[in-house]
Design a protein around this motif. Structure first.
Motif, PDB file in Angstrom:
ATOM      1  N   LEU A 171       0.863  -1.175   0.000  1.00  0.00           N
ATOM      2  CA  LEU A 171       0.000   0.000   0.000  1.00  0.00           C
ATOM      3  C   LEU A 171       0.902   1.229   0.000  1.00  0.00           C
ATOM      4  CD1 LEU A 171      -3.011   0.919   0.230  1.00  0.00           C
ATOM      5  CD2 LEU A 171      -2.582   1.212   2.679  1.00  0.00           C
ATOM      6  N   VAL A 172       0.713   2.093  -0.993  1.00  0.00           N
ATOM      7  CA  VAL A 172       1.491   3.333  -1.086  1.00  0.00           C
ATOM      8  C   VAL A 172       0.636   4.485  -0.583  1.00  0.00           C
ATOM      9  CG1 VAL A 172       2.664   4.957  -2.601  1.00  0.00           C
ATOM     10  CG2 VAL A 172       2.853   2.504  -3.041  1.00  0.00           C
ATOM     11  N   VAL A 173       1.036   5.104   0.518  1.00  0.00           N
ATOM     12  CA  VAL A 173       0.318   6.237   1.106  1.00  0.00           C
ATOM     13  C   VAL A 173       1.015   7.526   0.675  1.00  0.00           C
ATOM     14  CG1 VAL A 173      -0.312   7.404   3.255  1.00  0.00           C
ATOM     15  CG2 VAL A 173      -0.536   4.917   3.061  1.00  0.00           C
ATOM     16  N   VAL A 174       0.244   8.437   0.083  1.00  0.00           N
ATOM     17  CA  VAL A 174       0.829   9.687  -0.419  1.00  0.00           C
ATOM     18  C   VAL A 174       0.447  10.894   0.432  1.00  0.00           C
ATOM     19  CG1 VAL A 174       0.935   8.810  -2.787  1.00  0.00           C
ATOM     20  CG2 VAL A 174      -1.103  10.054  -2.032  1.00  0.00           C
TER      21      VAL A 174
ATOM     22  N   ALA B 145      10.252  13.730  -5.288  1.00  0.00           N
ATOM     23  CA  ALA B 145      10.196  13.132  -6.621  1.00  0.00           C
ATOM     24  C   ALA B 145       9.261  11.938  -6.674  1.00  0.00           C
ATOM     25  CB  ALA B 145      11.596  12.720  -7.074  1.00  0.00           C
ATOM     26  N   ALA B 146       9.043  11.297  -5.532  1.00  0.00           N
ATOM     27  CA  ALA B 146       8.144  10.143  -5.480  1.00  0.00           C
ATOM     28  C   ALA B 146       6.686  10.554  -5.327  1.00  0.00           C
ATOM     29  CB  ALA B 146       8.538   9.225  -4.328  1.00  0.00           C
ATOM     30  N   LEU B 147       6.435  11.864  -5.283  1.00  0.00           N
ATOM     31  CA  LEU B 147       5.066  12.354  -5.144  1.00  0.00           C
ATOM     32  C   LEU B 147       4.546  13.020  -6.416  1.00  0.00           C
ATOM     33  CD1 LEU B 147       5.259  13.843  -1.542  1.00  0.00           C
ATOM     34  CD2 LEU B 147       3.919  11.855  -2.267  1.00  0.00           C
ATOM     35  N   ARG B 148       5.385  13.138  -7.442  1.00  0.00           N
ATOM     36  CA  ARG B 148       4.937  13.757  -8.684  1.00  0.00           C
ATOM     37  C   ARG B 148       5.533  13.010  -9.875  1.00  0.00           C
ATOM     38  NH1 ARG B 148       8.512  19.247  -7.838  1.00  0.00           N
ATOM     39  NH2 ARG B 148       6.915  19.539  -6.235  1.00  0.00           N
ATOM     40  N   PRO B 149       4.749  12.807 -10.901  1.00  0.00           N
ATOM     41  CA  PRO B 149       5.284  12.140 -12.097  1.00  0.00           C
ATOM     42  C   PRO B 149       6.145  13.114 -12.890  1.00  0.00           C
ATOM     43  CG  PRO B 149       3.001  12.753 -12.439  1.00  0.00           C
ATOM     44  CD  PRO B 149       3.324  13.127 -11.020  1.00  0.00           C
ATOM     45  N   GLY B 150       7.369  12.749 -13.131  1.00  0.00           N
ATOM     46  CA  GLY B 150       8.262  13.660 -13.824  1.00  0.00           C
ATOM     47  C   GLY B 150       9.518  12.952 -14.277  1.00  0.00           C
ATOM     48  N   PRO B 151      10.533  13.698 -14.658  1.00  0.00           N
ATOM     49  CA  PRO B 151      11.736  13.094 -15.243  1.00  0.00           C
ATOM     50  C   PRO B 151      12.584  12.300 -14.267  1.00  0.00           C
ATOM     51  CG  PRO B 151      12.043  15.462 -14.924  1.00  0.00           C
ATOM     52  CD  PRO B 151      10.592  15.182 -14.657  1.00  0.00           C
ATOM     53  N   ARG B 152      12.338  12.445 -12.954  1.00  0.00           N
ATOM     54  CA  ARG B 152      13.119  11.692 -11.973  1.00  0.00           C
ATOM     55  C   ARG B 152      12.520  10.335 -11.643  1.00  0.00           C
ATOM     56  NH1 ARG B 152      13.925  15.734  -7.054  1.00  0.00           N
ATOM     57  NH2 ARG B 152      11.847  16.473  -7.674  1.00  0.00           N
ATOM     58  N   LEU B 153      11.478   9.921 -12.363  1.00  0.00           N
ATOM     59  CA  LEU B 153      10.830   8.643 -12.074  1.00  0.00           C
ATOM     60  C   LEU B 153      11.781   7.442 -12.185  1.00  0.00           C
ATOM     61  CD1 LEU B 153       7.193   8.848 -13.495  1.00  0.00           C
ATOM     62  CD2 LEU B 153       7.948   8.876 -11.112  1.00  0.00           C
ATOM     63  N   PRO B 154      12.721   7.404 -13.129  1.00  0.00           N
ATOM     64  CA  PRO B 154      13.653   6.263 -13.127  1.00  0.00           C
ATOM     65  C   PRO B 154      14.435   6.142 -11.815  1.00  0.00           C
ATOM     66  CG  PRO B 154      13.715   7.328 -15.259  1.00  0.00           C
ATOM     67  CD  PRO B 154      12.876   8.214 -14.358  1.00  0.00           C
ATOM     68  N   ASP B 155      14.799   7.274 -11.204  1.00  0.00           N
ATOM     69  CA  ASP B 155      15.485   7.224  -9.914  1.00  0.00           C
ATOM     70  C   ASP B 155      14.557   6.698  -8.818  1.00  0.00           C
ATOM     71  OD1 ASP B 155      17.749   8.328 -11.095  1.00  0.00           O
ATOM     72  OD2 ASP B 155      17.142  10.380 -10.632  1.00  0.00           O
TER      73      ASP B 155
END
Length: 281
Positions: A172-175, A259-269
């Motif tokens: 479960l991912v809580v944001v 970066a784990a709270l928004r979809p963007g270019p850092r998603l691979p990290d």
């Protein structure tokens, strides 16, 4: 002095406004304002940082973007600030966003930049490359490592939604979490980039069959009985006390990473961090 002069010449030749002359841009310059944090990050990652002249109050990354003038927020725009900057393009969540009429009246072209999945981020990157090929670097080029990682992430999100348990367990991912130990929480269901991250890491989503980010009370969370709960917070914003003590059988991982709270270019990290979590403590 010679190096400074050369830099200014190169910036004008590229059609972007140099940061030292942001209030008096060249008539033919590309001048972009972004109202979306994820889009702002993507613009900089693609090499268009020198063309970005204004941001929303929520755009805080990279640090160069945080230093730009604020032209509004997610729902409103500052007419005086926009008039001073004279942008040629504006990135909004959708073409009919509340800020759109004012921006069009100022002669601004609207670019839709809403992103909810890795595929959305790629589509936005491709649109930026189509609009500004002379300013875009090779980050999103066919076969680039970044593009391959993003395509892998997007493919993971469509690799099956039957709710079966992944090799690393149910997560479960809580944001977002209300104050207090027994507050309600918003968690990631299917159709989200967090669901893609889970699947790419080898997890399965405890909210399989539920789309978006539903609000869950403690009883619902306890009934889900996830093997792992990933509690995500913005950078440096992790409370001292964990609210998950009522889940004794659940391994809790607290992740402080905007970066784990928004979809963007850092998603691979971020995907790499999720995979590290899947390997265990």
């Amino acid at each position: 002095m010679k190096k400074i002069c050369v830099l200014l010449v190169l910036l004008f030749a590229a059609g972007c406004t140099p940061r030292t002359d942001r209030n008096a841009p060249a008539p033919d310059a590309v001048r972009i304002v972004s109202f979306l944090p994820s889009a702002t990050e993507t613009l900089y990652a693609l090499g268009l940082g020198p063309c970005v002249v204004g941001r929303s109050s929520f755009c805080d990354y990279p640090p160069e973007a945080a230093a730009l003038p604020v032209v509004g927020d997610l729902f409103s725009a500052n007419e005086d600030a926009l008039a001073a900057l004279r942008p040629t393009h504006a990135v909004l969540g959708r073409a009919d966003a509340p800020q759109a009429p004012l921006l069009r009246a100022l002669g601004c072209e609207i670019i839709e930049g809403r992103a909810e999945t890795a595929a959305d981020v790629l589509a936005f990157a491709d649109e930026i490359g189509r609009l500004f090929p002379e300013h875009t670097n090779g980050l999103a080029a066919a076969g680039s490592p970044w593009r391959e990682a993003m395509e892998e992430l997007g493919g993971a999100g469509t690799a099956g939604t039957d709710g079966t348990t992944g090799t690393a367990g149910r997560v479960l991912v809580v944001v977002s979490h209300a104050p207090g130990r027994y507050g309600a929480a918003f968690a990631a269901g299917e159709g989200t980039f967090h669901d893609e991250l889970l699947r790419a890491a080898g997890f399965s989503n405890a909210l399989a069959g539920v789309r978006g980010y539903p609000s869950l009370d403690p009883d619902r969370i306890a009934a889900l009985a996830p093997d792992v709960l990933i509690d995500i917070h913005p950078d440096g914003d992790v409370p001292d006390e964990s609210p998950w003590t009522y889940l004794p059988g659940t391994r809790t991982e607290r992740l402080a990473d905007t970066a784990a709270l928004r979809p963007g270019p850092r998603l691979p990290d971020v995907m790499a961090r999720f995979r590290a979590l899947a390997r265990g403590p």
